[in-house]
Design an enzyme around this catalytic site. Structure first.
Site, PDB file in Angstrom:
ATOM      1  N   LYS A  57       0.678  -1.017  -0.065  1.00 13.17           N
ATOM      2  CA  LYS A  57       0.176  -0.068  -0.210  1.00 13.17           C
ATOM      3  C   LYS A  57       0.922   1.344  -0.152  1.00 13.17           C
ATOM      4  CE  LYS A  57      -4.320  -1.283   0.117  1.00 13.17           C
ATOM      5  NZ  LYS A  57      -5.334  -0.758  -0.693  1.00 13.17           N
ATOM      6  N   SER A 315       0.734  -9.998  -0.601  1.00 16.14           N
ATOM      7  CA  SER A 315       0.662  -8.575  -0.753  1.00 16.14           C
ATOM      8  C   SER A 315       0.520  -8.061   0.547  1.00 16.14           C
ATOM      9  CB  SER A 315      -0.866  -7.998  -1.257  1.00 16.14           C
ATOM     10  OG  SER A 315      -1.763  -8.706  -0.456  1.00 16.14           O
TER      11      SER A 315
END
Length: 415
Positions: A57, A315
């Site tokens: 992110k 992720s």
């Protein structure tokens, strides 16, 4: 639609990569021998769980905020997230000298809340779900003039996330299939642009597959109907992808470039997390493990027998230790390595000793016993007993149950 006509192009992602140079880590790729043997093809893991702030992110957040004007930076930023985007925005704000206010749902994991505050952001807990926190963050932006940094529905965010795709192809130039999780769609959309554009330059196809938790899967119905679908309820241990509605911008890219979006169960997620811990020594949050879950449950191999050289994006690695305990227990149970049974017994000496002996003879290990004589469902002279035990697989579980039944007991599997 051609790649040149998309709202985010390869040039945008290359510009984003230049902005991120020296800001983020180039996360490693780890070959998984264990997963490769199970799947029957070479599998590499892109360990973005080792990224700064624990997830991908920070890529999109930094790119979005670095491109703000001086006047916009002075107004500060506001964002909403269950944790990973929050930490990415907080870290980017700290690097850029921007004040940040982050709305997080009431149930956000405490370590994620603490980490966001540690990066210098103001954290406000609001609502029961990410969508409620998002709405409040947007209202704050309207009231104060702060710049709203959306977690996935912005061109700069998508371009920033797409830099992961460029890295991946530099590290595994011969990759045939790329698998990544999808919530709102920013990561999958950005990676898709990068990968498909490079594939076009290489003159060979590269398959892109997105994976969602089945209890938070808005993309399959949205893609089927070619329109955004809002889920009535989202409930998954994968809080990083617990999004009830796709982003309009990512959706417009994903429907053009991504080959498939599949779903996985909660049990598959739990087993994938344990697999990564045990076999690859990687701490990954459930949202980061969805690609591995899709491979472990065999659905992708059935649909695509020719996966070829496969890369799975892990992720994120921001997992609450308390959630990890629950997930590990659930994963072990789903794999037949942990079993809880409940039985009603006659309250007489020797019953518990006999049960313990039967379980010991079957080579199962008792880890907990709850023994009670009091309860509305119990008759006088009855005892309720609950036993937790370590087992060695589903067949071993059945073996223990058969042995108890042979002694006249009636065990019921709780989990």
């Amino acid at each position: 639609m051609s790649l040149a006509a998309l709202p985010v192009r390869l040039a945008d992602i290359e510009d984003a990569a230049a902005l991120l140079d020296g800001v983020i880590d180039r996360t490693p790729v780890a070959h998984s021998r264990a997963l490769s043997r199970l799947v029957g093809t070479e599998v590499n893991l892109k360990a973005e769980n080792l990224q700064r702030a624990g997830s991908f992110k920070v890529r999109g957040a930094y790119v979005r905020m670095a491109k703000l004007t001086a006047e916009e930076k002075a107004r500060g930023v506001v964002a909403a997230s269950a944790g990973n985007h929050a930490q990415g925005v907080a870290l980017a704000a700290d690097r850029l000298g921007i004040t940040a206010r982050i709305y997080m749902p009431m149930g956000a994991a405490l370590p994620k809340v603490a980490a966001t505050r540690d990066h210098g952001a103001e954290v406000v807990l609001h609502g029961d779900a990410v969508d409620e926190a998002l709405a409040e963050a947007q209202r704050h932006a309207e009231r104060t003039g702060a710049v709203f940094v959306h977690p996935f529905d912005h061109t700069d965010i998508v371009a920033g996330q797409g830099t992961l795709g460029l890295e991946l192809l530099d590290q595994i130039p011969d990759v045939d299939t790329v698998i990544t999780g999808v919530g709102g769609g920013g990561l999958l959309a950005g990676v898709a642009v990068a990968v498909k554009a490079r594939a076009e330059q290489l003159g060979r196809p590269i398959r892109l597959i997105g994976v969602q938790a089945e209890n938070a899967a808005a993309y399959p119905p949205s893609l089927a109907g070619d329109a955004l679908v809002t889920l009535e309820r989202v409930s998954t241990i994968a809080d990083g992808i617990a999004v009830g509605k796709p982003g309009q911008l990512p959706f417009s890219i994903i429907k053009e470039l991504v080959d498939d979006v599949v779903t996985v169960s909660e049990d598959s997620l739990a087993q994938a997390l344990i697999f990564l811990l045990e076999r690859n020594k990687l701490v990954v949050e459930p949202a980061g493990a969805v690609g591995v879950a899709a491979l472990l449950d065999g659905r992708l191999q059935e649909r695509y027998p020719d996966l070829g050289s496969t890369a799975v994006v892990l992720s994120g690695g921001n997992i609450d230790p308390m959630l990890m305990l629950k997930v590990i227990q659930r994963g072990l149970s789903a794999a037949g390595r942990y079993m809880t049974i409940k039985m009603m017994l006659t309250d007489r000496p020797g019953e518990l000793a006999l049960i313990s002996k039967v379980i010991a003879v079957q080579d199962a290990n008792v880890t907990g016993v709850d023994h009670t004589r009091i309860g509305g469902a119990l008759s006088m002279g009855d005892v309720s007993i609950t036993i937790d035990m370590e087992t060695k697989g589903h067949e071993h579980c059945r073996q223990v149950l058969r042995a108890l039944e042979a002694e006249g007991f009636h065990p019921v599997v709780v989990h």
